[in-house]
Write an enzyme that holds these catalytic residues in place. Structure first.
Site, PDB file in Angstrom:
ATOM      1  N   ARG A   1      -1.123  -1.825  -7.110  1.00 50.34           N
ATOM      2  CA  ARG A   1      -1.417  -2.904  -6.153  1.00 50.34           C
ATOM      3  C   ARG A   1      -2.457  -3.848  -6.749  1.00 50.34           C
ATOM      4  NH1 ARG A   1      -1.884  -4.311  -0.561  1.00 50.34           N
ATOM      5  NH2 ARG A   1      -4.023  -4.566   0.173  1.00 50.34           N
TER       6      ARG A   1
ATOM      7  N   LYS B   1      -2.060  -2.294   8.072  1.00 45.57           N
ATOM      8  CA  LYS B   1      -3.152  -1.691   8.825  1.00 45.57           C
ATOM      9  C   LYS B   1      -3.228  -2.291  10.224  1.00 45.57           C
ATOM     10  CE  LYS B   1      -6.197  -0.341   5.024  1.00 45.57           C
ATOM     11  NZ  LYS B   1      -7.548  -0.495   4.436  1.00 45.57           N
TER      12      LYS B   1
ATOM     13  N   TYR C   1       5.866 -14.611   9.325  1.00 45.40           N
ATOM     14  CA  TYR C   1       5.923 -15.983   8.830  1.00 45.40           C
ATOM     15  C   TYR C   1       7.140 -16.750   9.329  1.00 45.40           C
ATOM     16  CZ  TYR C   1       2.813 -13.638   5.562  1.00 45.40           C
ATOM     17  OH  TYR C   1       1.816 -12.885   5.014  1.00 45.40           O
TER      18      TYR C   1
ATOM     19  N   ARG D   1       0.837  -1.200   0.000  1.00 47.52           N
ATOM     20  CA  ARG D   1       0.000   0.000   0.000  1.00 47.52           C
ATOM     21  C   ARG D   1       0.874   1.253   0.000  1.00 47.52           C
ATOM     22  NH1 ARG D   1      -2.392  -3.471   3.929  1.00 47.52           N
ATOM     23  NH2 ARG D   1      -4.548  -4.068   3.436  1.00 47.52           N
TER      24      ARG D   1
ATOM     25  N   HIS E   1      -2.633   2.560  -5.947  1.00 44.73           N
ATOM     26  CA  HIS E   1      -3.596   1.473  -5.711  1.00 44.73           C
ATOM     27  C   HIS E   1      -3.825   0.642  -6.975  1.00 44.73           C
ATOM     28  CE1 HIS E   1      -6.792  -0.725  -3.740  1.00 44.73           C
ATOM     29  NE2 HIS E   1      -7.533  -0.543  -4.808  1.00 44.73           N
TER      30      HIS E   1
ATOM     31  N   HIS F   1      -4.347  -8.431   3.532  1.00 44.71           N
ATOM     32  CA  HIS F   1      -5.753  -8.077   3.659  1.00 44.71           C
ATOM     33  C   HIS F   1      -6.241  -8.238   5.095  1.00 44.71           C
ATOM     34  CE1 HIS F   1      -6.927  -8.455  -0.868  1.00 44.71           C
ATOM     35  NE2 HIS F   1      -6.617  -7.236  -0.526  1.00 44.71           N
TER      36      HIS F   1
END
Length: 296
Positions: free
Chosen positions: A243, A170, A275, A146, A240, A266
């Site tokens: 993306r 986010k 990870y 983003r 965007h 997301h």
């Protein structure tokens, strides 16, 4: 600030970004101003739904889009849910409100040809800003990052030894995304130019202006719009859309939907994403096998 308990809740408990919290604050202040002017009341804690509906009608009459109005009402609804949680009100006046209908925006991704055309153009130049801009475009297209995430990247976010990038998404959700070899090479060239800047004021930040200060969102937007205006006739040319192009091209090449969701970070994913070495290896494999630029 009249809404400080609420904004503190969003920042500290919900981990919302300062940008999002400021937007909520502005929407609440706007509604409070309406209530003061129309109903001679300085409290939005004691309003009823007809009053809110009148505000919505006023916004519609001003020509504000349904999408924006829904966002403003959503901020108000979140505030009332907070007041219910803190027992400051007994009933949410928006409990039965239905959002205004909105037309779905069709996001048209850039074609692989358009993206290659821009990158080929940037290959012709060899100065700080051109290499930086190429690195920015390659990161958008190869990681699906983003715009705000890119702006906030630190030097420490890059792990060139392992070809990965740590991204803070986010609500402070962290994820690690793999980098293509071609992007790693561009990163090394950019870092070399970055070291030669006359003055560096924001040394921890990855992306800087030529004055050595942290890059900002409007500049990033202008960079994407400027270069893609040379190669694309699409109406919208923004970070965007890059993306969106990243996700579309990966899926078109047969990438697993869940792998793409992880790469994009997301909100539907589980909490903080850091990870393991095994999952990073699997993610790298899915990424390299499917990305159009992986063979370059």
């Amino acid at each position: 600030m009249p809404f400080s308990p609420f904004t503190d809740y969003l920042l500290l408990e919900k981990n919302y970004s300062k940008l999002t919290v400021n937007a909520y604050q502005n929407d609440l202040n706007e509604f409070l101003e309406f209530i003061i002017n129309e109903y001679d009341s300085n409290s939005i804690n004691q309003v009823n739904y007809p009053q809110i509906r009148n505000w919505i009608v006023t916004l519609v009459e001003k020509g504000i889009s349904n999408r924006t109005i829904n966002r403003k009402v959503s901020a108000l609804n979140t505030y009332y849910k907070f007041l219910l949680k803190t027992s400051d009100i007994e009933l949410n006046p928006l409990s039965k409100h239905k959002a205004l209908k909105t037309s779905k925006k069709i996001q048209v991704p850039f074609s692989e040809t358009e993206i290659e055309s821009v990158l080929d153009y940037l290959n012709l130049a060899n100065d700080f800003e051109s290499v930086r801009n190429k690195f920015i475009i390659e990161l958008f297209y190869s990681t699906g990052i983003r715009r705000i995430e890119l702006v906030e990247l630190k030097l420490s976010s890059l792990d060139l030894a392992n070809n990965t990038l740590k991204v803070l998404g986010k609500r402070n959700k962290e994820r690690i995304v793999p980098l293509l070899k071609s992007v790693v090479e561009t990163a090394k060239t950019y870092l070399s130019f970055r070291k030669s800047l006359y003055s560096i004021k924001d040394g921890q930040q990855l992306f800087l202006t030529k004055k050595g200060v942290k890059i900002y969102e409007t500049l990033v937007y202008r960079i994407i719009n400027q270069y893609f205006s040379l190669a694309s006739s699409k109406v919208k040319k923004s970070p965007h859309i890059l993306r969106h192009s990243f996700a579309t091209h990966l899926l078109n090449q047969g990438a697993d939907l869940n792998a793409v969701k992880e790469l994009l970070g997301h909100s539907s994913l589980a909490s903080t994403q850091v990870y393991t070495h095994n999952s990073i290896a699997e993610l790298k494999k899915a990424h390299i096998n499917a990305h159009p630029r992986s063979k370059k």
